[in-house]
Design an enzyme around this catalytic site. Structure first.
Site, PDB file in Angstrom:
ATOM      1  CE  LYS A 198      42.836  58.208  55.401  1.00 19.97           C
ATOM      2  NZ  LYS A 198      41.949  59.098  54.571  1.00 19.97           N
ATOM      3  NE  ARG A 247      37.744  60.876  48.662  1.00 19.48           N
ATOM      4  CZ  ARG A 247      38.805  60.977  49.507  1.00 19.48           C
ATOM      5  NH1 ARG A 247      39.875  59.863  48.984  1.00 19.48           N
ATOM      6  NH2 ARG A 247      39.378  61.897  50.163  1.00 19.48           N
ATOM      7  CE1 TYR A 265      48.598  24.317  49.105  1.00 17.59           C
ATOM      8  CE2 TYR A 265      49.206  26.713  49.568  1.00 17.59           C
ATOM      9  CZ  TYR A 265      48.779  25.430  50.048  1.00 17.59           C
ATOM     10  OH  TYR A 265      48.373  25.300  51.435  1.00 17.59           O
ATOM     11  CG  MET A 313      46.468  32.115  55.204  1.00 15.16           C
ATOM     12  SD  MET A 313      45.014  31.245  55.685  1.00 15.16           S
ATOM     13  CE  MET A 313      44.106  31.302  54.349  1.00 15.16           C
TER      14      MET A 313
END
Length: 809
Positions: free
Chosen positions: A478, A576, A704, A753
């Site tokens: 998964k 859960r 930054y 980023m």
């Protein structure tokens, strides 16, 4: 390779069943999955802690294999094939290799060490091939099984052998020495690899030098400790000790002065890193001992090249998969590459781009007869051959397209003709097939996540070793294989014949089905809206609620299916998902009234299997599960698969393994304790490069918000990877680091980023140099600890815009 089976039977002192009177061995195999198995194959049914080759004999018989070396004959097969019966099939494989090795008397160079064995072997092959017909072990075939398989590559036309020997524990080198029988030894380097198998480095050294016990000479870097344990003549080299056999002086970064006997000469080498220089000097010392002229050494060493010893699976253009093996072309490695192609194929259509084949030792006509045969057995749809010789000998095959040179292919071939296929690119280095790889590879930026498929196999086998042979195993793929890749890992797991795959959502399972995965797939978080699609793609849902159960039965009725497999999830304390104890009778009542579904398994999830301080709670969960499961099974008169263990459960509570276990994060090299992690291998390495280097002065800032202020002159490198790729901003501002040329480079300022900046003031590096974002150092576990999260989150956070490359040594 051909030899008489009757001599082998006598050599092994074995019993037989059947007739071997007219059988000539053309191929030795231990892999039932290889398409190269045929009626000329002698198959050794090896038994390990996690597999038994005897289980696959029946299927091999249907494929035409008739001759087997076994420890026992499986039921009902005695009359269907010929069997050589021995006490231990692995030992029989080794003994057969010894017998075969003794048929040849030419010199063999045996290579060992902690690192550099394969590089030195490949470079020696390049340097010596103009003067010798060389046979060498393919790739990294240096183990107790790999060495025997390598030996079977020898034929009567060879006159020099290069074989590497790797060990991980005491007692192994004696066996390899008897198989290889080297007359010349090469010791590359003594490091920490496989230290865990020995009580001390000295014990490991004593084991390694056993390879040289019958050698006439050994080549090594001058080292008193190692030399004291080698009895024969030694050819030593050194940068510092002038009394070494070969004394080397550095003139320039990539220029060496070599002093040997009364001769001195200068070589230019195409490398500047320390490890490559040392491996290169080891090769030079070996060539000097063999009497290769100084002029030839100078010319050939200048043309050495980086060796890519791994088969790599890459994403290609037009939905293709590329198998990149573009730096070698010999018959033995071709067979290995074809097996990898079959293992990793995404599409049924298979293409190979193949150059002239060198260093086979076989007459040309015989070589290409064997190449033709192996290509046909592997059902290659399209064969593109490049080179005058191969074009001539394969021209009569219907599916062959021939080109005289790589440049001819690049000029004439339309890339749009490659669509939805798996392409093996395999060529000798002189053909520059890396240009073809560049043409056909999907373009991505220079950040890649490399996935070691061998490490995945190792980790799978480690957890299997904790299980009974009858216990099934489901592997979780998964979340895009925990960030490592979905289809490629699923294909490997299918190759290893795991019993189930687990995904989180139906769309993940659908993608695997579209990619050709046929294993049973369980969907752990199915949405009611996806039930119809799941039935269409043969996906099996986890059912954890009464409403979900009723809805799935309704959809099954609409789709006109019967006995559709479902998996009941019980809540035993995780809280859960899952049926609670008071709902069990309602579940039973619903299931008694329908034949539309059948319970394939009942399972639960342990909340604290990773923390043994909660052992009592875990035992209570297991007790609740047993009681609830017993109630369901008795009431419905069924015997479904039962499972409760996850990765850490397998490690800490193997006594609870029941019928099946679910392996997750451990497959990807991350356990939940230091002890567990010692048993696992690193799977993923995130790499990038240096885009730019600048020197900043005191008072300037980086990034930054001016989060990092320069206090003294600092050399800063920019790396093209950032939080959009999955790098946590909290890993910045001097908390985290990357590895450049085996040194830490601290991250300065905020992670951007698409970029981050690091301090390389004290690191010798250049723009374009490789950067390790995570791997061995820093590890995913270390990063997770610093940023206060778990390794799962780091792995699954790596963006899919980062290219994945899958490789196998």
């Amino acid at each position: 390779m051909t030899f008489s089976i009757q001599n082998i039977i006598q050599h092994l002192n074995a019993k037989t069943s059947g007739s071997f009177s007219d059988f000539i061995v053309e191929n030795v195999s231990i892999d039932s999955r290889s398409l190269q198995n045929s009626n000329g194959t002698l198959f050794f049914a090896l038994k390990g802690s996690n597999h038994d080759g005897h289980d696959y004999i029946e299927s091999l018989i249907t494929k035409g294999v008739r001759s087997f070396v076994v420890e026992y004959i499986p039921n009902n097969l005695e009359e269907k094939a010929n069997f050589i019966i021995v006490e231990n099939t692995k030992k029989a494989l080794q003994e057969t290799a010894k017998y075969y090795r003794n048929l040849f008397q030419f010199p063999i160079i045996g290579i060992t060490g902690s690192n550099g064995k394969t590089i030195v072997k490949e470079w020696l092959n390049f340097l010596l091939s103009p003067d010798f017909s060389v046979v060498r072990s393919p790739k990294s075939y240096n183990s107790q099984v790999g060495v025997p398989l390598s030996i079977f590559g020898i034929n009567e036309h060879h006159n020099l052998g290069l074989f590497e020997a790797g060990i991980s524990q005491n007692g192994e080198m004696d066996i390899l020495e008897e198989i290889i029988q080297p007359s010349i030894g090469v010791f590359t380097y003594l490091g920490s690899a496989h230290d865990e198998g020995f009580s001390s480095p000295s014990e490991k050294l004593l084991e390694k030098v056993k390879l040289f016990k019958n050698c006439k000479v050994v080549v090594l870097e001058q080292n008193d400790e190692i030399e004291n344990h080698i009895a024969c003549k030694k050819i030593t080299w050194s940068f510092t000790n002038k009394i070494a056999t070969v004394f080397v002086e550095k003139l320039l970064e990539n220029q060496l002065k070599v002093n040997y006997n009364s001769d001195s000469f200068v070589v230019t080498i195409p490398f500047s890193d320390e490890i490559s220089i040392k491996n290169c000097v080891t090769c030079i010392a070996t060539l000097l001992h063999l009497g290769i002229s100084l002029e030839k050494i100078q010319e050939r060493v200048a043309n050495l090249y980086p060796v890519e010893i791994r088969l790599q699976a890459k994403k290609g253009i037009n939905n293709c998969v590329l198998i990149d093996d573009s730096y070698s072309s010999d018959y033995q490695s071709l067979k290995i590459a074809l097996d990898f192609l079959e293992q990793q194929k995404l599409h049924q259509k298979k293409t190979i781009i193949l150059s002239d084949i060198f260093q086979s030792g076989l007459p040309t006509e015989r070589l290409y007869e064997k190449v033709t045969s192996v290509l046909q057995r592997n059902n290659i749809d399209r064969i593109i051959v490049i080179g005058e010789t191969i074009s001539k000998y394969l021209s009569e095959l219907n599916n062959v397209i021939g080109f005289q040179s790589t440049s001819d292919f690049l000029k004439q071939f339309n890339t749009q003709s490659f669509q939805n296929e798996t392409i093996l690119i395999k060529g000798a280095r002189s053909f520059n097939f890396d240009e073809i790889v560049v043409l056909l590879e999907e373009k991505n930026h220079e950040t890649v996540l490399e996935i070691n498929l061998d490490a995945i196999s190792h980790n799978l086998n480690f957890y299997k070793s904790k299980l009974k042979p009858t216990t099934n195993i489901m592997v979780m793929v998964k979340a895009f294989g925990y960030g490592n890749g979905g289809f490629e890992i699923a294909k490997l797991l299918e190759h290893h014949k795991v019993d189930y795959l687990g995904v989180a959502f139906a769309d993940e399972g659908i993608e695997l089905r579209k990619a050709g995965i046929t294993l049973p797939i369980m969907v752990l978080n199915p949405e009611n809206s996806s039930f119809s699609a799941m039935i269409a793609y043969d996906l099996e849902p986890e059912i954890y609620s009464l409403s979900g159960l009723q809805e799935f039965i309704k959809v099954a009725q609409q789709k006109n299916v019967n006995s559709y497999p479902i998996h009941l999830k019980l809540d035993t304390g995780m809280h859960r998902l899952g049926f609670e104890n008071h709902q069990i009778q309602d579940v039973i009542s619903i299931l008694k009234e329908t034949n539309l579904v059948t319970i394939k398994s009942i399972f639960s999830h342990l909340a604290t299997s990773d923390d043994t301080s909660f052992r009592e709670f875990t035992l209570e969960q297991f007790s609740r599960f047993e009681k609830a499961t017993s109630t369901i099974c008795k009431s419905l008169k069924i015997s479904p698969i039962q499972h409760i263990l996850n990765t850490s459960g397998i490690f800490n509570y193997s006594e609870m393994q029941l019928d099946m276990v679910r392996l997750g994060i451990g497959l990807y090299g991350i356990g939940n304790s230091e002890e567990e992690n010692k048993k696992l291998q690193q799977v993923g390495t995130l790499k990038s490069i240096i885009s730019q280097i600048r020197t900043l002065k005191k008072g300037e800032s980086v990034g930054y918000s001016r989060k990092f202020m320069i206090s003294k002159e600092t050399k800063v490198a920019t790396i093209p990877i950032g939080y959009a790729d999955g790098i946590r901003r909290s890993w910045g501002n001097e908390k985290g680091y990357v590895f450049i040329n085996n040194q830490k480079a601290t991250i300065l300022g905020n992670v951007c980023m698409d970029m981050l900046m690091v301090d390389v003031t004290n690191i010798e590096c250049y723009e374009g140099d490789e950067v390790i974002i995570f791997g061995e150092h820093p590890s995913v576990i270390e990063i997770a600890n610093v940023v206060n999260t778990i390794p799962y989150e780091i792995l699954t956070g790596i963006s899919q815009r980062v290219k994945r490359i899958f490789f196998k040594n």
